[in-house]
Motif scaffolding. Structure first.
Motif, PDB file in Angstrom:
ATOM      1  N   SER A 211      -5.445  17.478  11.541  1.00 30.33           N
ATOM      2  CA  SER A 211      -4.674  17.702  10.313  1.00 30.33           C
ATOM      3  C   SER A 211      -4.461  16.410   9.537  1.00 30.33           C
ATOM      4  O   SER A 211      -4.041  16.437   8.374  1.00 30.33           O
ATOM      5  N   LYS A 212      -4.735  15.257  10.170  1.00 31.17           N
ATOM      6  CA  LYS A 212      -4.546  13.964   9.518  1.00 31.17           C
ATOM      7  C   LYS A 212      -5.861  13.362   9.022  1.00 31.17           C
ATOM      8  O   LYS A 212      -5.858  12.241   8.494  1.00 31.17           O
ATOM      9  N   TYR A 217      -5.544   4.537   6.700  1.00 28.75           N
ATOM     10  CA  TYR A 217      -5.092   3.747   7.839  1.00 28.75           C
ATOM     11  C   TYR A 217      -3.980   2.796   7.406  1.00 28.75           C
ATOM     12  O   TYR A 217      -3.998   2.253   6.308  1.00 28.75           O
ATOM     13  N   LEU A 218      -3.015   2.572   8.315  1.00 26.20           N
ATOM     14  CA  LEU A 218      -1.973   1.570   8.086  1.00 26.20           C
ATOM     15  C   LEU A 218      -1.694   0.856   9.396  1.00 26.20           C
ATOM     16  O   LEU A 218      -1.328   1.484  10.399  1.00 26.20           O
ATOM     17  N   TRP A 219      -1.889  -0.456   9.423  1.00 21.97           N
ATOM     18  CA  TRP A 219      -1.556  -1.253  10.608  1.00 21.97           C
ATOM     19  C   TRP A 219      -0.087  -1.054  10.953  1.00 21.97           C
ATOM     20  O   TRP A 219       0.797  -1.223  10.115  1.00 21.97           O
ATOM     21  N   GLN A 227       6.360   5.043   5.775  1.00 18.79           N
ATOM     22  CA  GLN A 227       5.030   4.447   5.842  1.00 18.79           C
ATOM     23  C   GLN A 227       3.989   5.278   5.100  1.00 18.79           C
ATOM     24  O   GLN A 227       2.792   5.067   5.260  1.00 18.79           O
ATOM     25  N   GLY A 228       4.467   6.221   4.305  1.00 17.75           N
ATOM     26  CA  GLY A 228       3.545   7.087   3.580  1.00 17.75           C
ATOM     27  C   GLY A 228       2.793   8.028   4.492  1.00 17.75           C
ATOM     28  O   GLY A 228       1.692   8.484   4.159  1.00 17.75           O
ATOM     29  N   TYR A 229       3.371   8.333   5.656  1.00 15.48           N
ATOM     30  CA  TYR A 229       2.771   9.237   6.645  1.00 15.48           C
ATOM     31  C   TYR A 229       1.401   8.747   7.108  1.00 15.48           C
ATOM     32  O   TYR A 229       0.506   9.541   7.413  1.00 15.48           O
ATOM     33  N   PHE A 231      -1.095   6.061   9.634  1.00 16.01           N
ATOM     34  CA  PHE A 231      -1.178   5.727  11.051  1.00 16.01           C
ATOM     35  C   PHE A 231      -2.141   4.570  11.292  1.00 16.01           C
ATOM     36  O   PHE A 231      -3.069   4.348  10.515  1.00 16.01           O
ATOM     37  N   ASP A 232      -1.921   3.867  12.434  1.00 16.50           N
ATOM     38  CA  ASP A 232      -2.988   3.074  13.016  1.00 16.50           C
ATOM     39  C   ASP A 232      -3.510   3.863  14.223  1.00 16.50           C
ATOM     40  O   ASP A 232      -3.112   5.014  14.450  1.00 16.50           O
ATOM     41  N   CYS A 233      -4.401   3.258  15.013  1.00 17.20           N
ATOM     42  CA  CYS A 233      -5.088   4.042  16.049  1.00 17.20           C
ATOM     43  C   CYS A 233      -4.124   4.588  17.100  1.00 17.20           C
ATOM     44  O   CYS A 233      -4.114   5.793  17.396  1.00 17.20           O
ATOM     45  N   SER A 234      -3.297   3.717  17.675  1.00 15.62           N
ATOM     46  CA  SER A 234      -2.409   4.169  18.738  1.00 15.62           C
ATOM     47  C   SER A 234      -1.208   4.942  18.196  1.00 15.62           C
ATOM     48  O   SER A 234      -0.613   5.747  18.910  1.00 15.62           O
ATOM     49  N   GLY A 235      -0.866   4.695  16.929  1.00 13.34           N
ATOM     50  CA  GLY A 235       0.177   5.502  16.300  1.00 13.34           C
ATOM     51  C   GLY A 235      -0.269   6.950  16.170  1.00 13.34           C
ATOM     52  O   GLY A 235       0.518   7.884  16.379  1.00 13.34           O
ATOM     53  N   LEU A 236      -1.554   7.149  15.842  1.00 12.09           N
ATOM     54  CA  LEU A 236      -2.082   8.508  15.718  1.00 12.09           C
ATOM     55  C   LEU A 236      -2.112   9.209  17.073  1.00 12.09           C
ATOM     56  O   LEU A 236      -1.680  10.363  17.200  1.00 12.09           O
TER      57      LEU A 236
END
Length: 345
Positions: A211-212, A217-219, A227-229, A231-236
């Protein structure tokens, strides 16, 4: 953490094929506690590749077989729970080193296996054999106590042998009960196995991640409104599994221990796939994605890109995979405010 890499957003046809693979996949053979116990009884348990820093793997494999109650994966789980394999860890109550020995305990049980120097809790070559020796001594001390001998040994490491003897088993102390349960569950993440059970939460985690797709991408991104919804890799991956009720650590290298490790040929959709600067050191893991089948993952790659489907070979330094389980995630140690692990018992 992510680094620039060559990768492109897959076309609609490939993406659809990947989703089709996910819909079609079936459950793998379950890795049961019974099979683990049987393997331990036969003395066949060994460390899963990549779960222990290379510098300590030989020591843990050797000394983890010191007595019947101890196994290399159990010793590895204990050391990770105590210090995160940090030889410089020091707890607020004064426990020291990779095995978190209190100074008074070290004076009695610290050993130098080479008999060439004064043993030090800060030296893993001393501390790891000492931890194994201490475990086995505690197993002897509690040998007459009813119940599971391995659990009694671990409880004695945490609360002392007299507490176990007095209670007739694992004492009714919340910290000790959690310590025993968590290490036994965490040991599964360190165990080399030929079959790895299917995660029933995988479908929901993939549904969330899909769904994302297309999200920038956001560090440091955790999908927060502030954060404008993004993610970074581990956040996702953290939020994907949070959507199905599994709490993962924030950092990719810590997520690595949230379950058993299927080989590349055993990958199933929902597995977390990891990438490391060092093929032998889990501490060097720098990136994570969610496997969806057919050699592809859902990936939050780097600044300037969007969440997308990528080949798991696009990073160039594939390390391994974790099949996330509720038990594995719940067993992970809690980090101190400075990011280190030092439980100190």
């Amino acid at each position: 953490m992510a680094v620039p890499r060559r990768a492109a957003l897959l076309g609609g046809g490939v993406a659809a094929a990947v989703v089709g693979l996910f819909v079609a996949f079936v459950a793998a053979v379950m890795l049961t506690a019974g099979s683990i116990n049987q393997a331990a009884a036969q003395g066949t348990l060994s460390l899963a590749p990549g779960t222990v820093p290379t510098a300590y793997a030989g020591l843990i494999q050797q000394w983890g077989n010191l007595c019947p109650e101890l196994t290399p994966p159990l010793l590895a789980a204990q050391l990770y729970q105590e210090s995160g394999f940090s030889p410089t860890a020091q707890s607020p109550v004064g426990a020291q080193g990779i095995a978190q020995f209190m100074p008074g305990t070290w004076k009695i049980y610290g050993i130098d296996p080479t008999h060439t120097h004064t043993p030090s809790p800060w030296n893993p070559a001393d501390a790891i054999p000492s931890a194994a020796s201490y475990d086995c001594q505690l197993a002897k001390d509690t040998a007459g106590v009813p119940g599971d001998k391995q659990s009694n040994m671990l409880a004695a490491y945490n609360a002392g042998p007299y507490a176990v003897i007095s209670a007739g088993g694992v004492p009714p102390i919340a910290e000790t009960q959690h310590y025993v349960a968590n290490i036994k569950k965490l040991a599964l993440s360190f165990t080399a196995a030929t079959t790895v059970g299917f995660s029933s939460q995988a479908a929901g985690a993939i549904y969330y991640a899909q769904s994302k797709l297309g999200t920038p991408y956001l560090w440091g991104g955790e999908g927060l409104a502030s954060q404008g919804y993004r993610f970074d890799c581990s956040g996702l991956t953290q939020q994907a599994y949070a959507s199905v009720g599994i709490a993962l650590p924030r950092v990719a290298a810590d997520q690595w221990y949230a379950g058993p490790h299927p080989s590349r040929s055993q990958l199933q959709p929902g597995d977390l796939v990891f990438f490391s600067h060092d093929p032998h050191d889990p501490a060097q893991i720098h990136h994570v994605g969610i496997y969806v089948g057919g050699g592809y993952m859902i990936n939050a790659p780097h600044t300037g890109a969007v969440i997308r489907f990528d080949s798991i070979d696009s990073e160039g330094d594939y390390f391994g995979a974790t099949r996330v389980t509720s038990a594995g995630a719940s067993a992970l140690p809690t980090l101190q405010p400075n990011g280190s692990i030092a439980n100190g018992h």
